[in-house]
Design an enzyme around this catalytic site. Structure first.
Site, PDB file in Angstrom:
ATOM      1  N   GLU A 232       0.790  -1.234   0.000  1.00 23.27           N
ATOM      2  CA  GLU A 232       0.000   0.000   0.000  1.00 23.27           C
ATOM      3  C   GLU A 232       0.818   1.278   0.000  1.00 23.27           C
ATOM      4  O   GLU A 232       0.740   2.080   0.939  1.00 23.27           O
ATOM      5  CB  GLU A 232      -0.965  -0.018   1.187  1.00 23.27           C
ATOM      6  CG  GLU A 232      -1.955  -1.160   1.080  1.00 23.27           C
ATOM      7  CD  GLU A 232      -3.094  -1.064   2.070  1.00 23.27           C
ATOM      8  OE1 GLU A 232      -2.955  -0.356   3.081  1.00 23.27           O
ATOM      9  OE2 GLU A 232      -4.127  -1.694   1.819  1.00 23.27           O
TER      10      GLU A 232
ATOM     11  N   GLU B  15      -5.287  -7.942  -0.814  1.00 24.58           N
ATOM     12  CA  GLU B  15      -6.030  -7.755   0.450  1.00 24.58           C
ATOM     13  C   GLU B  15      -7.485  -7.455   0.135  1.00 24.58           C
ATOM     14  O   GLU B  15      -7.784  -6.660  -0.758  1.00 24.58           O
ATOM     15  CB  GLU B  15      -5.470  -6.577   1.266  1.00 24.58           C
ATOM     16  CG  GLU B  15      -4.277  -6.905   2.116  1.00 24.58           C
ATOM     17  CD  GLU B  15      -3.832  -5.736   2.992  1.00 24.58           C
ATOM     18  OE1 GLU B  15      -4.670  -4.929   3.422  1.00 24.58           O
ATOM     19  OE2 GLU B  15      -2.616  -5.648   3.233  1.00 24.58           O
TER      20      GLU B  15
HETATM   21  O1  LIG Z   1      -2.119  -3.846   7.187  1.00 21.49           O
HETATM   22  C1  LIG Z   1      -3.422  -3.671   6.701  1.00 21.49           C
HETATM   23  C2  LIG Z   1      -3.417  -2.582   5.679  1.00 21.49           C
HETATM   24  O2  LIG Z   1      -2.688  -3.001   4.535  1.00 21.49           O
HETATM   25  C3  LIG Z   1      -4.838  -2.128   5.316  1.00 21.49           C
HETATM   26  O3  LIG Z   1      -4.754  -0.826   4.850  1.00 21.49           O
HETATM   27  C4  LIG Z   1      -5.988  -0.153   4.546  1.00 21.49           C
HETATM   28  C5  LIG Z   1      -6.600  -0.716   3.289  1.00 21.49           C
HETATM   29  O4  LIG Z   1      -7.729   0.005   2.927  1.00 21.49           O
HETATM   30  C6  LIG Z   1      -7.546   1.401   2.709  1.00 21.49           C
HETATM   31  O5  LIG Z   1      -8.762   1.974   2.415  1.00 21.49           O
HETATM   32  C7  LIG Z   1      -9.475   1.408   1.325  1.00 21.49           C
HETATM   33  C8  LIG Z   1      -9.017   2.061   0.039  1.00 21.49           C
HETATM   34  O6  LIG Z   1      -9.780   1.551  -1.044  1.00 21.49           O
HETATM   35  C9  LIG Z   1     -11.179   1.788  -0.928  1.00 21.49           C
HETATM   36  O7  LIG Z   1     -11.796   1.255  -2.084  1.00 21.49           O
HETATM   37  C10 LIG Z   1     -11.705   1.074   0.299  1.00 21.49           C
HETATM   38  O8  LIG Z   1     -13.100   1.292   0.434  1.00 21.49           O
HETATM   39  C11 LIG Z   1     -10.957   1.583   1.543  1.00 21.49           C
HETATM   40  O9  LIG Z   1     -11.336   0.790   2.665  1.00 21.49           O
HETATM   41  C12 LIG Z   1      -6.996   2.035   3.982  1.00 21.49           C
HETATM   42  O10 LIG Z   1      -6.752   3.399   3.762  1.00 21.49           O
HETATM   43  C13 LIG Z   1      -5.717   1.326   4.397  1.00 21.49           C
HETATM   44  O11 LIG Z   1      -5.262   1.839   5.630  1.00 21.49           O
HETATM   45  O12 LIG Z   1      -5.679  -2.053   6.444  1.00 21.49           O
HETATM   46  C14 LIG Z   1      -5.739  -3.153   7.306  1.00 21.49           C
HETATM   47  C15 LIG Z   1      -4.366  -3.349   7.842  1.00 21.49           C
HETATM   48  O13 LIG Z   1      -4.377  -4.342   8.820  1.00 21.49           O
END
Ligand SMILES: O[C@@H]1[C@@H](O)[C@H](O[C@@H]2CO[C@@H](O[C@@H]3CO[C@@H](O)[C@H](O)[C@H]3O)[C@H](O)[C@H]2O)OC[C@H]1O
Length: 478
Positions: free
Chosen positions: A188, A298
């Protein structure tokens, strides 16, 4: 045993047969995270605070035992029994290299990673090494373990140099291991540069280091898109010429309906399913238009907990399973390789979770309830009890900034409200709670520390049956 490689849109073995990777992320282990095992803030803060309370040796003892027990043979056996074939292992750069002693491998740097890869291999499970944190932080998320909301990795060349050096060491170690399916070089990334220059440059360098310096040409390189693995639009047009044929592109496909902040209750309506599929298709469109290989690194809902959600728990979770099943169905039709988040935790998202009756969960019971009430973890946050406290800050910022355009900072999904959440709760309030978390260990001897760490063993976990059933059934269909 056969190395895997990318062949156009597919992952194949050396015989050219398609291998669809289905698995889960081993998060919270070599990258510890607040909501996964219960401490507040970031891993490095928890480790420092525990060393202050227990002394370095005892703290090290605890963390080492934690690593031993959290993932062991029984975990791999269970994983395999579901028909899954790949574990994405999230690693923190700090296991390999000390910030105060850069570019020097720590003694035993590979001890736990070697063991996990070998354990998985013994059960015919592939592994993907996922660099979950980079020096300075590749994003402002807690999971980058940097303790700040600004990813400094992008503005210090030396952080990038160290990162490239570290990948060379990892590739040198595993280049002949066919059970390692590949390298997910940076989890990410959130490069704020409008043309994504920093990330593209880092990918250029790290791929060259893996392929040329380490001489590892056989492993797949999995590249996350920018902005939390969602945006590939600034990637170079002729990316395979630049990065090589053996490259796959990783989306993270979290569906809004799988989280407490969903826009309405998930009813499986046509409109909702269209929205969910549309978001997935948008993330992978750039690759589809170019015939590139996509891996979903993920995804997956979080689940309601009886202690916080009460009577609503079953009703909420039934719908979260609908989201899960509907995502699986979309992926199945596309023969997509995926890695659900998360294998193990203390009861929010994991396929297995530490039982409430363990010494570990008993010790932290009240603390976890307070952490939940204060909403100090960002992931799947439920801020109902504290939202009103932060609202004046949000209002202040909105009213003080004359031009609305100036309220739109990078990353775009961090609205003013989300930014306030991140800075004031997950960084600031959490910082004050870390010591209190560590104080709960005061006076513990090795026997007691071992007892706590053992709580995380597979034998002491419950299984999230609805989730595992869906994964097992889906594995059988591919
Ligand atoms: O370590 C993990 C980590 O990798 C994970 O990061 C989050 C992933 O989701 C992100 O937001 C998404 C971005 O895409 C959109 O389409 C979704 O709706 C959002 O949820 C978020 O910013 C990251 O922090 O999170 C879980 C950790 O355990």
């Amino acid at each position: 045993m056969s190395f895997l490689k990318v062949s156009k849109t597919k992952i194949v073995n050396e015989a050219g047969e398609e291998v669809v990777l289905r698995g889960a992320g081993l998060g919270g282990w070599m990258t510890m995270e607040n909501f996964i095992t219960g401490f507040p803030a970031c891993e490095f803060q928890a480790r420092e605070a525990l060393a202050e309370v227990l002394g370095t040796d005892k703290a090290e003892f605890f963390f080492n035992q934690f690593l031993e027990h959290f993932f062991a043979d029984a975990d791999a056996a269970f994983f395999k029994s579901l028909g899954l074939n790949c574990i994405r292992i999230a690693v923190n750069y700090r296991h390999f290299e000390d910030d105060l002693n850069p570019r020097v491998l720590k003694p035993n740097a590979f001890k736990h990673l070697d063991r996990a890869i070998a354990t998985c291999a013994a059960h015919s499970i592939y592994t993907i090494i996922d660099m979950h944190t980079a020096p300075g932080g590749q994003s402002g998320g807690w999971h980058a373990d940097a303790g700040t909301h600004l990813g400094k990795f992008w503005v210090h060349k030396d952080f990038q140099d160290r990162f490239v050096w570290l990948w060379t060491q990892i590739a040198l170690r595993y280049k002949d291991n066919p059970w390692v399916a590949g390298y997910n070089v940076l989890n990410e990334p959130a490069d704020p540069h409008p043309a994504c220059k920093g990330l593209i440059g880092v990918y250029d360098r790290v791929i060259r280091a893996i392929r040329e310096e380490a001489g590892d040409v056989r492993h797949v390189v999995f590249l996350d898109g920018n902005t939390f693995a969602t945006d590939f639009t600034k990637f170079p047009e002729r990316c395979l010429e630049r990065w090589g044929e053996n490259t796959a592109f990783a989306i993270h496909d979290y569906a809004v309906y799988g989280f407490p902040a969903a826009p309405g209750v998930y009813e499986r309506s046509e409109e909702q399913m269209k929205r969910m599929k549309g978001a997935y298709e948008r993330k992978r469109r750039w690759m589809d238009e170019r015939g590139l290989c996509v891996w979903n690194g993920e995804w997956g809902p979080v689940y309601a907990r009886r202690e916080y959600d009460g009577e609503e728990t079953e009703r909420i979770n039934e719908r979260r399973y609908w989201v899960l099943e509907d995502q699986l169905e979309i992926y199945r039709k596309d023969r997509l390789s995926w890695s659900i988040w998360l294998y193990k935790d203390i009861g929010f998202q994991g396929m297995v979770y530490v039982s409430k009756s363990t010494p570990y969960m008993e010790l932290f019971k009240d603390f976890l309830a307070r952490k939940h009430r204060l909403s100090v973890d960002a992931w799947g946050k439920d801020d109902a009890q504290v939202k009103h406290i932060y609202q004046p800050i949000i209002d202040l910022i909105r009213s003080a900034v004359a031009d609305d355009a100036h309220l739109k900072l990078y990353p775009p999904l961090w609205s003013v409200e989300e930014r306030v959440t991140r800075v004031s709760r997950t960084i600031l309030v959490a910082e004050f709670l870390v010591r209190e978390w560590a104080e709960m260990f005061r006076g513990f001897d090795e026997e007691r520390l071992e007892e706590l760490a053992r709580s995380l063993r597979f034998e002491n976990c419950e299984k999230r049956e609805g989730l595992n059933k869906a994964l097992r059934e889906n594995a059988g269909l591919v």
